[in-house]
Design a protein around this motif. Structure first.
Motif, PDB file in Angstrom:
ATOM      1  N   GLN A 152      21.390  -8.332 -35.206  1.00 39.02           N
ATOM      2  CA  GLN A 152      22.382  -9.373 -34.945  1.00 39.02           C
ATOM      3  C   GLN A 152      23.270  -9.592 -36.174  1.00 39.02           C
ATOM      4  O   GLN A 152      23.027  -9.035 -37.249  1.00 39.02           O
ATOM      5  CB  GLN A 152      21.680 -10.672 -34.551  1.00 39.02           C
ATOM      6  N   ALA A 153      24.287 -10.432 -35.998  1.00 39.13           N
ATOM      7  CA  ALA A 153      25.296 -10.596 -37.042  1.00 39.13           C
ATOM      8  C   ALA A 153      25.202 -11.931 -37.774  1.00 39.13           C
ATOM      9  O   ALA A 153      26.126 -12.283 -38.515  1.00 39.13           O
ATOM     10  CB  ALA A 153      26.695 -10.447 -36.443  1.00 39.13           C
ATOM     11  N   ALA A 300      26.119 -18.690 -29.294  1.00 42.73           N
ATOM     12  CA  ALA A 300      25.502 -17.640 -30.105  1.00 42.73           C
ATOM     13  C   ALA A 300      25.938 -16.256 -29.634  1.00 42.73           C
ATOM     14  O   ALA A 300      26.133 -15.343 -30.441  1.00 42.73           O
ATOM     15  CB  ALA A 300      23.982 -17.766 -30.062  1.00 42.73           C
ATOM     16  N   GLN A 301      26.121 -16.111 -28.335  1.00 49.27           N
ATOM     17  CA  GLN A 301      26.510 -14.816 -27.792  1.00 49.27           C
ATOM     18  C   GLN A 301      28.012 -14.531 -27.916  1.00 49.27           C
ATOM     19  O   GLN A 301      28.418 -13.386 -28.093  1.00 49.27           O
ATOM     20  CB  GLN A 301      26.099 -14.711 -26.324  1.00 49.27           C
ATOM     21  N   LEU A 302      28.835 -15.582 -27.830  1.00 49.32           N
ATOM     22  CA  LEU A 302      30.280 -15.345 -27.697  1.00 49.32           C
ATOM     23  C   LEU A 302      31.150 -15.898 -28.821  1.00 49.32           C
ATOM     24  O   LEU A 302      32.352 -15.637 -28.838  1.00 49.32           O
ATOM     25  CB  LEU A 302      30.773 -15.938 -26.371  1.00 49.32           C
ATOM     26  N   SER A 303      30.589 -16.663 -29.743  1.00 43.87           N
ATOM     27  CA  SER A 303      31.461 -17.268 -30.762  1.00 43.87           C
ATOM     28  C   SER A 303      32.081 -16.207 -31.673  1.00 43.87           C
ATOM     29  O   SER A 303      33.261 -16.310 -32.043  1.00 43.87           O
ATOM     30  CB  SER A 303      30.684 -18.300 -31.591  1.00 43.87           C
ATOM     31  N   LEU A 304      31.320 -15.182 -32.054  1.00 41.57           N
ATOM     32  CA  LEU A 304      31.910 -14.116 -32.875  1.00 41.57           C
ATOM     33  C   LEU A 304      32.938 -13.321 -32.078  1.00 41.57           C
ATOM     34  O   LEU A 304      33.974 -12.913 -32.611  1.00 41.57           O
ATOM     35  CB  LEU A 304      30.809 -13.186 -33.407  1.00 41.57           C
ATOM     36  N   TRP A 305      32.655 -13.091 -30.801  1.00 37.56           N
ATOM     37  CA  TRP A 305      33.612 -12.405 -29.930  1.00 37.56           C
ATOM     38  C   TRP A 305      34.933 -13.165 -29.866  1.00 37.56           C
ATOM     39  O   TRP A 305      36.012 -12.563 -29.891  1.00 37.56           O
ATOM     40  CB  TRP A 305      33.008 -12.251 -28.540  1.00 37.56           C
ATOM     41  N   GLY A 312      26.280 -10.616 -32.059  1.00 37.32           N
ATOM     42  CA  GLY A 312      25.881 -11.948 -31.633  1.00 37.32           C
ATOM     43  C   GLY A 312      25.099 -12.634 -32.737  1.00 37.32           C
ATOM     44  O   GLY A 312      24.923 -12.100 -33.835  1.00 37.32           O
ATOM     45  N   LEU A 313      24.626 -13.837 -32.440  1.00 40.97           N
ATOM     46  CA  LEU A 313      23.927 -14.648 -33.431  1.00 40.97           C
ATOM     47  C   LEU A 313      22.529 -15.002 -32.945  1.00 40.97           C
ATOM     48  O   LEU A 313      22.304 -15.174 -31.743  1.00 40.97           O
ATOM     49  CB  LEU A 313      24.703 -15.933 -33.722  1.00 40.97           C
ATOM     50  N   LEU A 314      21.602 -15.108 -33.880  1.00 40.06           N
ATOM     51  CA  LEU A 314      20.259 -15.603 -33.580  1.00 40.06           C
ATOM     52  C   LEU A 314      20.287 -17.131 -33.590  1.00 40.06           C
ATOM     53  O   LEU A 314      20.809 -17.741 -34.525  1.00 40.06           O
ATOM     54  CB  LEU A 314      19.262 -15.113 -34.626  1.00 40.06           C
ATOM     55  N   VAL A 315      19.715 -17.754 -32.558  1.00 40.37           N
ATOM     56  CA  VAL A 315      19.661 -19.219 -32.495  1.00 40.37           C
ATOM     57  C   VAL A 315      18.455 -19.695 -33.301  1.00 40.37           C
ATOM     58  O   VAL A 315      17.328 -19.238 -33.085  1.00 40.37           O
ATOM     59  CB  VAL A 315      19.555 -19.707 -31.043  1.00 40.37           C
ATOM     60  N   LEU A 316      18.692 -20.617 -34.228  1.00 40.62           N
ATOM     61  CA  LEU A 316      17.627 -21.172 -35.049  1.00 40.62           C
ATOM     62  C   LEU A 316      17.158 -22.502 -34.477  1.00 40.62           C
ATOM     63  O   LEU A 316      17.963 -23.326 -34.041  1.00 40.62           O
ATOM     64  CB  LEU A 316      18.100 -21.386 -36.490  1.00 40.62           C
ATOM     65  N   GLY A 317      15.845 -22.706 -34.500  1.00 36.75           N
ATOM     66  CA  GLY A 317      15.271 -23.982 -34.097  1.00 36.75           C
ATOM     67  C   GLY A 317      15.044 -24.870 -35.311  1.00 36.75           C
ATOM     68  O   GLY A 317      15.083 -24.425 -36.454  1.00 36.75           O
TER      69      GLY A 317
END
Length: 520
Positions: A152-153, A300-305, A312-317
Motif C-alpha cells: 500500500q501507499a 482509504a481506497q480512493l483518496s490517493l486516486w 491505496g491506504l491502510l486504515v489505522l485503528g
C-alpha cells in the motif's frame, strides 16, 4: 505496560540481560546475543538489540528499535581476560581441590600479528528505553514493516482529537522521523522502500513533516453531535505532524440510512434526551460509528486516486487495550481497521506518551475528557463521556483488566482483592458496584473479542491475540454472584471468623443463590 511479553521478543526483558551476563552459574567467558528484527507477519515486533559481553560486562550493544533490516555489531576481546577471570574465580579452591587448567595449542590463530595493536573494547553502560520511548519506537517500526510488505501507499486514520487517535497519529510521525534519519545515514534499502511506497523513484525524504504529508492521511468525521473543540484539536494536530487532513461531515449519510429504515418500518428512532428508549439511543449512536468505518475505507481506497496518485491506504485503528477488554466500542466501527498500533497499550500509558510530546501537541488534548460524541450536545457542550458511560475511570479499568486477564479473577476473587487495594478510595459497596458492572460489560461484549483489529502486542493483559484465548465468547450475562455482591456486599467481606481459605478463596454456602435471569 509496554513490551512485557515474552523476553527477547517485545522489548529488552531483564531475563535477556541475565542470559548475557550470567550465561551459566558464573558470568565467565564471552557471550554473543542475537535476536530477530522486525515484524514477522503477526502482532509481535522483534526488537533486535544484539550485544557482546565478556565476563559479565556488556562491551557492545546494538540499536533496540530501528528500521534497518540487518544490524551487525562487533567487538575486540582479549581471550586472556577470560583465562584470568576464571583463574581468579577458582583461586579460593585451589588448596583443597586443585583443578588443572590446560592450554591447548592449535595450528591456527584467531588473529594475526597486527591485531596486537587493536584496542580492546571496554564495558559500556546498558541503555534502556523508557516506556514512553518504547511506545514511540516499537509500534512505529511495526507499522513500517507492515506497510512495505502490504504494497500500500500509506496510512489513513480517523482523527477525533482525543488521546487515542492522537497517539496513533504521533506514532506514524515517529515512523517518519526514523525513516528520514535512516536515509540521512545512508540506508539505501530504506530509501528504496520509501520511494516504492510513495510511487516516486526520484524522491528523497529529508523532513519528517514532508514525508508524513505523502504517506499519512487523517480525517475528522464530524456530526451534529461533535464540538468545535474536537474539530480544532484534530486540525491543529494534523498541522503539527504534517499529515494530509480532511474534515468530513457524516450527517447526510446518517440521515440517509435512517431514512431507509423509516421508509420500511414507518418509525424514526429518537435519542434518549428526546424521549427515545435506551435501544433507540444506542442504535442511533451505532449508526454514526459504523458510518465512520464505511467512510474510512472509502477514502482509504480512493483518496490517493482523487489526487492523481496510485495505490491505496491502510486504515489505522485507535482503540486502546482497556476499551477492547470491556468491549466499550461499536462492533465494526472505526475500531475495525486494518491494523491498530495502540491496541495493546493502556490509556494511562498513552497519556504518559503524549505528555512526553506535549510541547508539540494542542494544549488541551491531554486534559479534555474522553468522549465518543455520539449523543446530542447540551448547550453546545459534550453531554457524554467515556468514563461516565463505563461507570469507572480508565485507571480503575486498567487495574481490573490486569486482575481479570493476568490473575484470572472472577467476580468474587476480584472483589476480595479490590476491597484491600482500594480501601482508602472506595467503600466495599462501591467496589462491588464496579466489579458487577465490569463483569456485566465483559460478558455482554465478549463476542466483540472475535473481531478485534490485529494490534501491536505490548501489554500482557491485552485481549489480543484472540486466537490463543480459548475462553467462550458467550457468557451468562446476569452473573448471579456479582448481582448478589451488588445487593448485599457486606455478606461477602472477609472476616476473622471465616478462616484463611474463605477470606482468599471459596465463598461460604450462602453465596450459591440461583442466578438471576433478567438482563440489566
Amino acid at each position: 505496560s509496554t513490551q512485557k511479553t515474552p523476553p527477547a521478543v517485545l522489548g529488552v526483558d531483564i531475563i535477556c540481560v541475565l542470559i548475557v551476563l550470567c550465561g551459566c552459574d558464573r558470568a565467565e567467558g564471552s557471550t554473543l546475543y542475537a535476536n530477530q528484527k522486525g515484524c514477522d507477519g503477526d502482532r509481535v515486533y522483534y526488537d533486535g538489540c544484539a550485544m557482546v559481553a565478556i565476563n559479565g560486562d556488556i562491551v557492545a550493544q546494538g540499536v533496540q528499535f530501528s528500521v534497518n533490516d540487518v544490524e551487525v555489531i562487533s567487538a575486540t576481546l582479549d581471550l586472556e581476560d577470560v583465562r584470568s577471570y576464571r583463574g581468579r574465580e577458582n583461586h579460593p579452591h585451589l588448596e583443597s581441590d586443585p583443578k588443572p587448567c590446560y592450554r591447548v595449542r592449535v595450528n591456527f590463530s584467531l588473529s594475526d600479528v597486527d591485531d596486537v595493536h587493536l584496542p580492546v573494547h571496554q564495558p559500556v553502560e546498558w541503555c534502556f528505553h523508557t516506556p514512553e520511548e518504547e511506545i514511540s519506537l516499537g509500534p512505529a517500526c511495526w507499522l513500517w514493516d507492515y506497510l512495505r510488505r502490504s504494497g500500500q501507499a500509506g496510512f489513513l486514520l480517523p482523527l477525533s482529537g482525543g488521546v487515542d487517535s492522537a497517539s496513533s497519529a504521533c506514532i506514524v510521525h515517529s515512523l517518519c522521523v526514523l525513516l528520514c534519519r535512516a536515509v540521512e545515514d545512508g540506508n539505501t534499502q530504506v530509501l528504496d522502500d520509501v520511494r516504492r511506497v510513495v510511487g516516486d523513484s526520484t524522491y528523497r525524504p529529508t523532513q519528517p513533516r514532508e514525508l508524513c504529508s505523502r504517506i499519512f492521511t487523517t480525517c475528522y468525521m464530524g456530526s451534529e453531535n461533535s464540538t468545535e473543540d474536537t474539530r480544532t484539536r484534530a486540525k491543529d494536530l494534523a498541522g503539527e505532524i504534517g499529515s494530509t487532513h480532511m474534515t468530513i461531515n457524516i450527517d447526510l449519510a446518517v440521515r440517509s440510512i435512517l431514512g431507509i429504515f423509516s421508509a420500511v418500518t414507518g418509525k424514526w428512532p429518537q435519542f434518549g434526551v428526546n424521549g427515545g428508549s435506551r435501544r433507540e439511543n444506542l442504535a442511533l449512536q451505532n449508526v454514526q460509528a459504523r458510518v465512520r468505518m464505511v467512510l474510512a475505507y472509502l477514502f482509504a481506497q480512493l483518496s490517493l486516486w482523487s489526487r492523481g496518485r496510485p495505490g491505496g491506504l491502510l486504515v489505522l485503528g485507535s482503540a486502546n487495550v482497556d476499551e477492547s477488554l470491556t468491549g466499550y466500542f461499536t462492533k465494526y466501527d472505526c475500531s475495525s481497521a486494518d491494523i491498530n498500533p495502540i491496541g495493546g497499550i493502556s490509556k494511562a500509558d498513552l497519556k504518559n506518551f503524549l505528555f512526553l510530546l506535549r510541547r508539540d501537541l494542542p494544549a488541551d488534548i491531554l486534559t479534555a475528557p474522553p468522549t465518543a460524541e455520539l449523543e446530542p450536545l447540551k448547550d453546545g457542550q459534550v453531554s457524554q463521556t467515556d468514563e461516565a458511560d463505563m461507570k469507572m475511570t480508565y485507571s480503575e479499568l486498567s487495574v481490573i483488566g490486569r486482575l481479570r486477564k493476568i490473575s484470572m479473577c472472577g467476580p468474587f476473587s476480584m472483589f476480595c482483592k479490590l476491597i484491600h487495594l482500594w480501601k482508602d478510595l472506595l467503600s466495599p459497596v462501591e467496589v462491588a458496584q464496579k466489579v458487577k458492572h465490569f463483569f456485566w460489560m465483559y460478558s455482554v461484549n465478549r463476542h466483540k473479542m472475535t473481531t478485534l483489529t490485529p494490534a501491536y502486542h505490548a501489554e500482557s493483559y491485552s485481549p489480543d491475540d484472540n486466537r490463543f484465548d480459548l475462553r467462550p465468547f458467550l457468557y451468562d450475562t446476569p452473573l448471579g454472584l456479582a448481582v448478589q455482591m451488588h445487593r448485599q456486599p457486606g455478606l461477602y467481606l472477609p472476616s476473622p471468623t471465616w478462616g484463611q481459605s474463605r477470606a482468599c478463596g471459596a465463598p461460604p454456602g450462602r453465596m450459591n443463590a440461583p442466578t438471576l435471569q433478567e438482563r440489566t
